[in-house]
Design a protein around this motif. Structure first.
Motif, PDB file in Angstrom:
ATOM      1  N   ALA A 287       0.805  -1.220   0.000  1.00 27.28           N
ATOM      2  CA  ALA A 287       0.000   0.000   0.000  1.00 27.28           C
ATOM      3  C   ALA A 287       0.839   1.272   0.000  1.00 27.28           C
ATOM      4  N   ASN A 288       1.944   1.290   0.707  1.00 27.83           N
ATOM      5  CA  ASN A 288       2.756   2.504   0.826  1.00 27.83           C
ATOM      6  C   ASN A 288       3.953   2.519  -0.128  1.00 27.83           C
ATOM      7  N   LYS A 289       4.066   1.495  -0.959  1.00 27.81           N
ATOM      8  CA  LYS A 289       5.157   1.442  -1.923  1.00 27.81           C
ATOM      9  C   LYS A 289       4.790   2.219  -3.191  1.00 27.81           C
ATOM     10  N   THR A 290       5.808   2.566  -3.941  1.00 26.61           N
ATOM     11  CA  THR A 290       5.580   3.251  -5.218  1.00 26.61           C
ATOM     12  C   THR A 290       5.423   2.207  -6.310  1.00 26.61           C
ATOM     13  N   PRO A 291       4.289   2.165  -6.988  1.00 26.21           N
ATOM     14  CA  PRO A 291       4.091   1.158  -8.045  1.00 26.21           C
ATOM     15  C   PRO A 291       4.887   1.511  -9.294  1.00 26.21           C
ATOM     16  N   PRO A 292       5.345   0.521 -10.056  1.00 27.54           N
ATOM     17  CA  PRO A 292       6.021   0.814 -11.321  1.00 27.54           C
ATOM     18  C   PRO A 292       5.072   1.448 -12.340  1.00 27.54           C
ATOM     19  N   CYS A 293       3.781   1.207 -12.152  1.00 26.85           N
ATOM     20  CA  CYS A 293       2.765   1.808 -13.016  1.00 26.85           C
ATOM     21  C   CYS A 293       1.557   2.114 -12.138  1.00 26.85           C
ATOM     22  N   GLY A 294       1.202   3.394 -12.011  1.00 23.88           N
ATOM     23  CA  GLY A 294       0.091   3.708 -11.136  1.00 23.88           C
ATOM     24  C   GLY A 294      -0.167   5.189 -11.004  1.00 23.88           C
ATOM     25  N   ILE A 295      -1.050   5.525 -10.049  1.00 26.26           N
ATOM     26  CA  ILE A 295      -1.492   6.905  -9.835  1.00 26.26           C
ATOM     27  C   ILE A 295      -1.649   7.155  -8.347  1.00 26.26           C
ATOM     28  N   ARG A 296      -1.291   8.349  -7.911  1.00 25.40           N
ATOM     29  CA  ARG A 296      -1.609   8.792  -6.549  1.00 25.40           C
ATOM     30  C   ARG A 296      -2.483  10.047  -6.668  1.00 25.40           C
ATOM     31  N   TYR A 297      -3.715   9.948  -6.191  1.00 23.83           N
ATOM     32  CA  TYR A 297      -4.617  11.097  -6.197  1.00 23.83           C
ATOM     33  C   TYR A 297      -4.378  11.937  -4.951  1.00 23.83           C
ATOM     34  N   LEU A 298      -4.391  13.256  -5.114  1.00 29.10           N
ATOM     35  CA  LEU A 298      -4.072  14.190  -4.034  1.00 29.10           C
ATOM     36  C   LEU A 298      -5.298  14.925  -3.502  1.00 29.10           C
ATOM     37  N   LYS A 299      -6.440  14.704  -4.116  1.00 37.01           N
ATOM     38  CA  LYS A 299      -7.656  15.387  -3.698  1.00 37.01           C
ATOM     39  C   LYS A 299      -8.841  14.469  -3.922  1.00 37.01           C
ATOM     40  N   ALA A 300      -9.785  14.479  -2.977  1.00 36.61           N
ATOM     41  CA  ALA A 300     -10.964  13.621  -3.076  1.00 36.61           C
ATOM     42  C   ALA A 300     -11.898  14.106  -4.186  1.00 36.61           C
ATOM     43  N   THR A 301     -12.745  13.209  -4.654  1.00 33.24           N
ATOM     44  CA  THR A 301     -13.668  13.541  -5.735  1.00 33.24           C
ATOM     45  C   THR A 301     -14.937  14.227  -5.243  1.00 33.24           C
ATOM     46  N   ASN A 302     -15.337  13.969  -3.996  1.00 31.58           N
ATOM     47  CA  ASN A 302     -16.514  14.628  -3.413  1.00 31.58           C
ATOM     48  C   ASN A 302     -17.758  14.469  -4.286  1.00 31.58           C
ATOM     49  N   GLY A 303     -18.001  13.259  -4.719  1.00 29.34           N
ATOM     50  CA  GLY A 303     -19.239  12.949  -5.433  1.00 29.34           C
ATOM     51  C   GLY A 303     -19.138  12.985  -6.943  1.00 29.34           C
ATOM     52  N   THR A 304     -18.152  13.651  -7.491  1.00 26.93           N
ATOM     53  CA  THR A 304     -17.966  13.682  -8.949  1.00 26.93           C
ATOM     54  C   THR A 304     -16.680  12.946  -9.301  1.00 26.93           C
ATOM     55  N   PRO A 305     -16.775  11.769  -9.905  1.00 22.82           N
ATOM     56  CA  PRO A 305     -15.580  10.958 -10.146  1.00 22.82           C
ATOM     57  C   PRO A 305     -14.630  11.598 -11.158  1.00 22.82           C
ATOM     58  N   TYR A 306     -13.346  11.268 -11.001  1.00 18.84           N
ATOM     59  CA  TYR A 306     -12.380  11.616 -12.031  1.00 18.84           C
ATOM     60  C   TYR A 306     -12.541  10.627 -13.194  1.00 18.84           C
ATOM     61  N   HIS A 307     -12.174  11.071 -14.397  1.00 19.76           N
ATOM     62  CA  HIS A 307     -12.238  10.203 -15.573  1.00 19.76           C
ATOM     63  C   HIS A 307     -10.818   9.739 -15.907  1.00 19.76           C
ATOM     64  N   LEU A 308     -10.477   8.574 -15.437  1.00 16.79           N
ATOM     65  CA  LEU A 308      -9.154   8.000 -15.686  1.00 16.79           C
ATOM     66  C   LEU A 308      -9.125   7.416 -17.098  1.00 16.79           C
ATOM     67  N   SER A 309      -8.202   7.893 -17.914  1.00 18.58           N
ATOM     68  CA  SER A 309      -8.073   7.357 -19.269  1.00 18.58           C
ATOM     69  C   SER A 309      -6.800   6.528 -19.380  1.00 18.58           C
ATOM     70  N   ALA A 310      -6.916   5.444 -20.089  1.00 20.87           N
ATOM     71  CA  ALA A 310      -5.779   4.555 -20.347  1.00 20.87           C
ATOM     72  C   ALA A 310      -5.650   4.395 -21.856  1.00 20.87           C
ATOM     73  N   SER A 311      -4.503   4.744 -22.375  1.00 26.03           N
ATOM     74  CA  SER A 311      -4.284   4.721 -23.820  1.00 26.03           C
ATOM     75  C   SER A 311      -3.083   3.836 -24.136  1.00 26.03           C
ATOM     76  N   VAL A 312      -3.295   2.825 -24.969  1.00 28.20           N
ATOM     77  CA  VAL A 312      -2.198   1.956 -25.394  1.00 28.20           C
ATOM     78  C   VAL A 312      -1.638   2.457 -26.718  1.00 28.20           C
ATOM     79  N   THR A 313      -0.326   2.579 -26.777  1.00 25.55           N
ATOM     80  CA  THR A 313       0.354   2.939 -28.025  1.00 25.55           C
ATOM     81  C   THR A 313       0.726   1.668 -28.771  1.00 25.55           C
ATOM     82  N   TRP A 314       0.398   1.649 -30.057  1.00 26.19           N
ATOM     83  CA  TRP A 314       0.681   0.498 -30.913  1.00 26.19           C
ATOM     84  C   TRP A 314       1.695   0.911 -31.976  1.00 26.19           C
TER      85      TRP A 314
END
Length: 349
Positions: A287-314
């Protein structure tokens, strides 16, 4: 650069045969008028291509989408020439139907125009940038080996240069490719196949799956085998031309959907590992480790979700007939999912 054309005015596609008393034009370029010949559906049409496309490898089920080129200036060829009729097929078309496109922008309605030019050797006039007087043919060239070729454009309205691919249907001996700057090449087919590549939807694994916690990292990963290279083959019958375009996944880009977040790596680009996986699966205690691939959010959403996008390059490469091959611009495919972020401090389990 893409070539554009203002909408054509109905009736502007006039064409005449020298010595002919009448000529009626199809009012809209690209009309898909098809004829039957020897049981095979053929088309005297500006938009109908005979290129055969086959997926040779990659997923065939599930949600899929087409790639977006990373090079905003790249466009496939706006048009090219293809073989359409044998002499016997053209004879059948001209004498039983006789309505269709004789060039990208010129349509002939009725058999008389076709028989005058392709049977009775009357020269034709081309008003749209191609040679003015086009020599006629005798009896559809029956007895000769070869094909009558015509111009093809996926979208004629996107071409503003009226001379491009606008020759009247013309003869080419069997086994020969026209000596024309718009003649098809293996790279033409590779470009055509690029737009036919279908890649799987980017659905990433997350921990936590749907609700993250402020200041604690969300791990992102994809198991090996989730993404496979996709290979598409395009062949143009009766030419010997073919090309196979291959899309290989090379990276995943994360966009957290807010400036109040950090990505790992900082660029947001997670490379694909040698075994085809991305990132590292979360394990209890990470939980407290830094992932090789990931995200750390710094502010709560307070009812409106963030839109996380994932894009693969081909990464796109191709190989074709005659030992040809090369690279095409990378492509991307993006999906978005909602992420809720809570304020409380908790440990991922």
């Amino acid at each position: 650069m893409r070539h554009r054309l203002a909408p054509l005015i109905a009736g502007s596609l006039s064409v005449a045969l020298l010595g002919s008393t009448s000529a009626e034009a199809i009012g809209e370029a690209g009309t898909d008028t098809r004829g039957q010949a020897d049981g095979t559906e053929l088309a005297a049409s500006a938009s109908y291509s005979r290129i055969k496309v086959t997926q040779k490898s990659g997923p065939t089920g599930g949600k899929q989408g087409t790639l977006s080129s990373t090079d905003v200036n790249w466009e496939p060829p706006p048009c090219w020439y293809e073989p359409l009729f044998t002499p016997e097929q053209l004879k059948n078309f001209a004498e039983t139907d006789g309505s269709g496109q004789v060039s990208i922008r010129q349509g002939w309605i009725g058999s008389s125009l076709w028989t005058d030019h392709f049977k009775d050797e009357k020269d034709a006039v081309n008003y749209f940038g191609a040679p003015a007087n086009v020599k006629g043919y005798k009896n559809y060239n029956i007895g000769k080996k070869g094909y009558f070729w015509h111009g093809v454009a996926p979208d004629v309205a996107d071409i503003d240069d009226t001379s491009l691919c606008n020759r009247l249907m013309f003869w080419q001996n069997a086994g020969e490719i026209p000596d024309d700057p718009n003649a098809p090449t293996p790279e033409t087919l590779a470009d055509y196949a690029y737009n036919k590549v279908k890649v799987p939807e980017t659905k990433i694994e997350l921990k936590p799956a749907t609700r993250s916690t402020v200041n604690l990292p969300t791990w992102v990963w994809l198991d090996k085998g989730t993404f496979q290279e996709v290979k598409v083959r395009a062949e143009l019958p009766d030419t010997g031309l073919w090309a196979e375009t291959t899309a290989k996944p090379v990276a995943l880009h994360l966009n957290p959907g807010t400036e109040n977040a950090q990505t790992f790596p900082a660029s947001g680009d997670c490379e694909i590992n040698a075994d085809g996986s991305i990132g590292t699966p979360y394990s209890t205690g990470d939980a407290n480790k830094t992932p090789p691939c990931g995200i750390r959010y710094l502010k709560a959403t307070n009812g409106t979700p963030y839109h996380l996008s994932a894009s693969v390059t081909w990464q796109i490469t191709w190989e074709g007939s005659g030992g040809t091959g090369g690279d095409l611009p990378d492509g991307t495919f993006e999906t978005t999912q909602d992420m809720n972020v809570q304020e409380i401090q908790a440990i991922n389990r």
